[in-house]
Design a protein around this motif. Sequence first.
Motif, PDB file in Angstrom:
ATOM      1  N   SER A   1      -6.739  -0.535 -18.384  1.00 41.68           N
ATOM      2  CA  SER A   1      -6.641   0.796 -17.766  1.00 41.68           C
ATOM      3  C   SER A   1      -8.011   1.400 -17.468  1.00 41.68           C
ATOM      4  CB  SER A   1      -5.855   1.739 -18.682  1.00 41.68           C
ATOM      5  OG  SER A   1      -6.492   1.863 -19.947  1.00 41.68           O
ATOM      6  N   LYS A   2      -9.062   0.909 -18.136  1.00 40.18           N
ATOM      7  CA  LYS A   2     -10.401   1.449 -17.878  1.00 40.18           C
ATOM      8  C   LYS A   2     -10.970   0.948 -16.545  1.00 40.18           C
ATOM      9  CE  LYS A   2     -11.852  -0.152 -21.766  1.00 40.18           C
ATOM     10  NZ  LYS A   2     -12.746  -0.540 -22.904  1.00 40.18           N
ATOM     11  N   LEU A   3     -10.436  -0.163 -16.037  1.00 42.34           N
ATOM     12  CA  LEU A   3     -10.905  -0.716 -14.762  1.00 42.34           C
ATOM     13  C   LEU A   3     -10.032  -0.163 -13.642  1.00 42.34           C
ATOM     14  CD1 LEU A   3     -11.540  -4.400 -15.897  1.00 42.34           C
ATOM     15  CD2 LEU A   3     -13.193  -2.526 -15.753  1.00 42.34           C
ATOM     16  N   LYS A   4     -10.377   1.029 -13.188  1.00 39.36           N
ATOM     17  CA  LYS A   4      -9.516   1.755 -12.255  1.00 39.36           C
ATOM     18  C   LYS A   4      -9.448   1.120 -10.869  1.00 39.36           C
ATOM     19  CE  LYS A   4      -9.866   6.240 -14.501  1.00 39.36           C
ATOM     20  NZ  LYS A   4     -10.099   7.702 -14.314  1.00 39.36           N
ATOM     21  N   ASN A   5     -10.485   0.375 -10.494  1.00 36.91           N
ATOM     22  CA  ASN A   5     -10.474  -0.246  -9.170  1.00 36.91           C
ATOM     23  C   ASN A   5      -9.547  -1.453  -9.101  1.00 36.91           C
ATOM     24  OD1 ASN A   5     -12.403   1.568  -8.093  1.00 36.91           O
ATOM     25  ND2 ASN A   5     -14.059   0.390  -9.054  1.00 36.91           N
ATOM     26  N   ARG A   6      -9.008  -1.849 -10.255  1.00 32.12           N
ATOM     27  CA  ARG A   6      -8.071  -2.967 -10.285  1.00 32.12           C
ATOM     28  C   ARG A   6      -6.704  -2.600  -9.707  1.00 32.12           C
ATOM     29  NH1 ARG A   6      -9.578  -8.270 -11.183  1.00 32.12           N
ATOM     30  NH2 ARG A   6     -11.758  -8.067 -11.776  1.00 32.12           N
ATOM     31  N   TRP A   7      -6.375  -1.328  -9.707  1.00 27.48           N
ATOM     32  CA  TRP A   7      -5.077  -0.875  -9.186  1.00 27.48           C
ATOM     33  C   TRP A   7      -5.239   0.268  -8.207  1.00 27.48           C
ATOM     34  CZ3 TRP A   7      -0.127  -2.790 -10.288  1.00 27.48           C
ATOM     35  CH2 TRP A   7      -0.089  -3.832 -11.214  1.00 27.48           C
ATOM     36  N   GLY A   8      -5.954   1.296  -8.622  1.00 24.88           N
ATOM     37  CA  GLY A   8      -6.159   2.435  -7.750  1.00 24.88           C
ATOM     38  C   GLY A   8      -4.930   3.315  -7.620  1.00 24.88           C
ATOM     39  N   PRO A   9      -5.059   4.416  -6.895  1.00 27.62           N
ATOM     40  CA  PRO A   9      -3.936   5.342  -6.720  1.00 27.62           C
ATOM     41  C   PRO A   9      -2.706   4.686  -6.098  1.00 27.62           C
ATOM     42  CG  PRO A   9      -5.986   6.379  -6.052  1.00 27.62           C
ATOM     43  CD  PRO A   9      -6.294   4.946  -6.289  1.00 27.62           C
TER      44      PRO A   9
ATOM     45  N   ALA B   1      -0.628   7.537  -1.125  1.00 27.89           N
ATOM     46  CA  ALA B   1      -1.855   7.232  -1.876  1.00 27.89           C
ATOM     47  C   ALA B   1      -2.986   6.756  -0.980  1.00 27.89           C
ATOM     48  CB  ALA B   1      -1.558   6.180  -2.942  1.00 27.89           C
ATOM     49  N   TRP B   2      -2.660   6.163   0.160  1.00 35.27           N
ATOM     50  CA  TRP B   2      -3.697   5.652   1.049  1.00 35.27           C
ATOM     51  C   TRP B   2      -4.597   6.768   1.588  1.00 35.27           C
ATOM     52  CZ3 TRP B   2      -3.666   7.211   6.225  1.00 35.27           C
ATOM     53  CH2 TRP B   2      -2.501   7.858   6.654  1.00 35.27           C
TER      54      TRP B   2
ATOM     55  N   ILE C   1       0.815  -1.203   0.000  1.00 35.62           N
ATOM     56  CA  ILE C   1       0.000   0.000   0.000  1.00 35.62           C
ATOM     57  C   ILE C   1       0.857   1.265   0.000  1.00 35.62           C
ATOM     58  CG2 ILE C   1      -0.225   0.080   2.517  1.00 35.62           C
ATOM     59  CD1 ILE C   1      -2.920   1.011  -0.062  1.00 35.62           C
ATOM     60  N   ILE C   2       2.097   1.188   0.479  1.00 37.65           N
ATOM     61  CA  ILE C   2       2.974   2.359   0.462  1.00 37.65           C
ATOM     62  C   ILE C   2       4.228   2.134  -0.368  1.00 37.65           C
ATOM     63  CG2 ILE C   2       2.170   3.273   2.672  1.00 37.65           C
ATOM     64  CD1 ILE C   2       4.706   2.058   3.949  1.00 37.65           C
TER      65      ILE C   2
ATOM     66  N   LYS D   1      -1.591   1.766  -6.679  1.00 42.45           N
ATOM     67  CA  LYS D   1      -0.980   0.842  -7.641  1.00 42.45           C
ATOM     68  C   LYS D   1      -0.838  -0.574  -7.075  1.00 42.45           C
ATOM     69  CE  LYS D   1      -0.593   4.323 -10.417  1.00 42.45           C
ATOM     70  NZ  LYS D   1      -1.626   4.487 -11.473  1.00 42.45           N
ATOM     71  N   VAL D   2      -1.890  -1.049  -6.412  1.00 42.80           N
ATOM     72  CA  VAL D   2      -1.912  -2.404  -5.861  1.00 42.80           C
ATOM     73  C   VAL D   2      -2.914  -3.231  -6.662  1.00 42.80           C
ATOM     74  CG1 VAL D   2      -2.341  -3.834  -3.827  1.00 42.80           C
ATOM     75  CG2 VAL D   2      -1.360  -1.541  -3.560  1.00 42.80           C
ATOM     76  N   PRO D   3      -2.468  -4.219  -7.425  1.00 41.34           N
ATOM     77  CA  PRO D   3      -3.411  -4.998  -8.232  1.00 41.34           C
ATOM     78  C   PRO D   3      -4.301  -5.865  -7.360  1.00 41.34           C
ATOM     79  CG  PRO D   3      -1.243  -6.014  -8.284  1.00 41.34           C
ATOM     80  CD  PRO D   3      -1.086  -4.703  -7.557  1.00 41.34           C
TER      81      PRO D   3
END
Length: 832
Positions: free
Chosen positions: A792-800, A334-335, A327-328, A802-804
């Motif tokens: 890239s259109k599925l933003k909840n897959r990584w989020g700010p 980003a959290w 997460i960091i 950048k955690v898949p």
Amino acid sequence: MEHQRRRQASVIKGEVVIIRHGHSVPGKSVSVHVCSCTEDNPGSGRGRLSESAYLKNGKSNTINGIKTTTYKVKLHVDPEFGIPGALVIKSQNKHKFFIQSASLQTFNQTIHFDCNSWMYPFKKTKADRVFFSNTSYLPNQTPSGLMELRENELESLRGKRIGERKEWDRIYDYDYYNDLGNPDKGRKHTRPVLGGSVSHPYPRRLRTGRPPSNEDPFTESHSGKDNLDIYVPPDERFSPKKLSAFILNSFQATIHFLSPEEKSLFQQDFSSFHTFEETHRMFSSNRSHAVEEWIKGILKKGVPEELYREVIHASKKNPMKFPLPQIIAENGMAWLDDEEFGRQMLAGTNPTRIQCLEVFPPQDKNGVKSSIKRSQIEHNLDDLTVVEAMNLWRLFILDHHDYLMPYISRINTKGVCVYASRTLLFLRSDGTLKPIAIELSLIDSNDGNEINRVFVPSSQGTEAALWQLAKAHVATNDSVYHHLISHWLQTHAVVEPFIIATRRQLSEMHPIHRLLNPHFKDTMHINALARRILINSGGILEKILFSGEVSMELSSELYKGWRFDEQGLPADLLKRGMALEDADPDNPTGVQLLFEDYPYGADGLEIWTAIKTWVTEFCSIFYKDDNSVQTDSELQAWWWEIQYVGHGDKCHEEWWYQMTTCSTLIETLTILIWIASAIHASVNFGQYTYAGYPLNRPTLCRKFIPKEGTFEYAEFLKDPDKYYLKMLPDTFEMSIGVALVEVLSWHTSDEVYLGQRPSEWTDNEEVRHKFEKFNGTLKEIEGKIMSRNGDSKLKNRWGPAKVPFNGLYPDTSNIASQVGMTGKGIPNSISI
């Protein structure tokens, strides 16, 4: 020719494989004979027996760090002996040993026996050990020579409800959770019995039979030993390798698990940090040598000397530091982002709580309405009104209000400051969730009425800082709910009665027993350890969660609303309003997600479908029609016992399935496998990713949000970030929490994943073919998940951050990557 064949059949050759661990190999002190599927005398129900043979000519080997010894056996049998159906072993060795498997060669075929159990001396067990071959039979199809053995084995496993269980007993029975407290240590360790009452219902646990405590006849006494010694049947215990790995991982993580007297070993507290960036230092320095030596002392008291030496030797090869949580890792700040805050409700470590908002303003079960006003949120709805947003299914809620309110006053003592919370979120056009309001609630100590404060997002100034404090309190509520409910109650606790019932009512040769067995691996042992060190009075969860000593009472309260029929993913999604019913006959799940970018839902529906397809095809091999389900005496006894004993506090609920059809059986088994594998994996193995950085997932707060005109508000205005850090637990509590999620997130090398089984787990070729198909489907799903994670259109897959999202990535084939904190992989069972 026939005479020669019959003479050759008078000798059965075979192998027995044991895992070497500590003591000398058993060798000639162990005798073996086999029981035939053919009756000795017509109508007796007893099979023909071979002469006894002894283990000899052992050949040792080491594969993947596991030391094994393979013994040759030669069994003399009557020429009319028939097909071996059971292996009977008697140990005169003075030590226990772990038997892995056996195989016999007869009539040009190999008969396999999956054993995977500890063997104890006959002088202790007073009984031989029976292992059935890998051939499955429904009760009414049992070979005549195995009928008595099948019934006697089940009867012995049920045992008698008397006496304290010994290490070598193989007895399965039920009990209440009456061992969480320890009143003999003082009143502060008194806890209510969970289970058997209207006020505190709970699933049953395995009975250990310890005598009652001196101070409370309803509470089970403790052994008085400060170790991990608690009864678990031999077949349910960790393998030697798993036990060593578990102790080693726990040792390395708990270097930070200190008693209050040892806090001085830390040179800094979170209150000493002035910025969020400074908190990253806790992951960069090696652990204190003094702390390490202190933990070694505790460990030496708690485990056998030989295991202690093994752990210490292994620990010297590894650095003693916390790894950097994902997460960091990419973006240390980003959290704090609102988008990341919302994303974690869909793809974080607790993605099963969020639900679609159906009524505005939200209200509790008594009709008391929330204080959130339309005017506070409508400017954040992309020009929609509240009604329009709800009609379009674009308003969501994370609700931690109703179940907490009755406990707020009891919890907010001893420096703990907790609110009940409601969080409203809006689904934006790009599929991300935007938090738009947080309501925090308390009980007025004067009149008992509810006091509410509502916070809305802001990008700068004092309001922005207050918003961050409100989000921290919401994250705290969600963390505690995750630990107690999503993880412990809804996977570990609810599955244990199913395991007990399976061992008591379904023979090892029953096809449903064989189907479920991998999904029960290690669960009872890890649950027993949890009762010893995690959920007990003074245990880890009471130390780190804001719920403290009422933690397990809180889980009992939530169990009141638990329903087995709602644990399957489609039913769960419908209940939470995260999906709609879909009548399309080509849709096997029967539901359609509200929006595509819900990672847990999207990946989960594919895993659910794969499991259900596999279960359907498996059951169709053994159950040809509904009547075959209804006439399966063992299956009917199993289901009755789960409902009326294992989950006996809910036995009169109308939602229990009637076990009368193949479709009901398939749904039941699919739900059970789904809970034990996919749900547990999704809420467990990503814990360190998110909660390894405790500011992202705090488990308690030490300060309320300050009000204008108070000293705390002035302190807050002076340095909002410093106030935030002082609101959170001290380093001691934080470190315990990090150590816990580090251990829980760790995959061990002997883990078996969904879609994996030993090659000879069944001798049924059709079953093996269907299982290979299931494995292939899971590999296809892996490819789909990787593709979605790359979209890239599925933003909840990584989020700010950048955690898949890999919480439901099966990882069935990449063996090399499956050890450690991988953050992915679905083990078959609740094994940690």
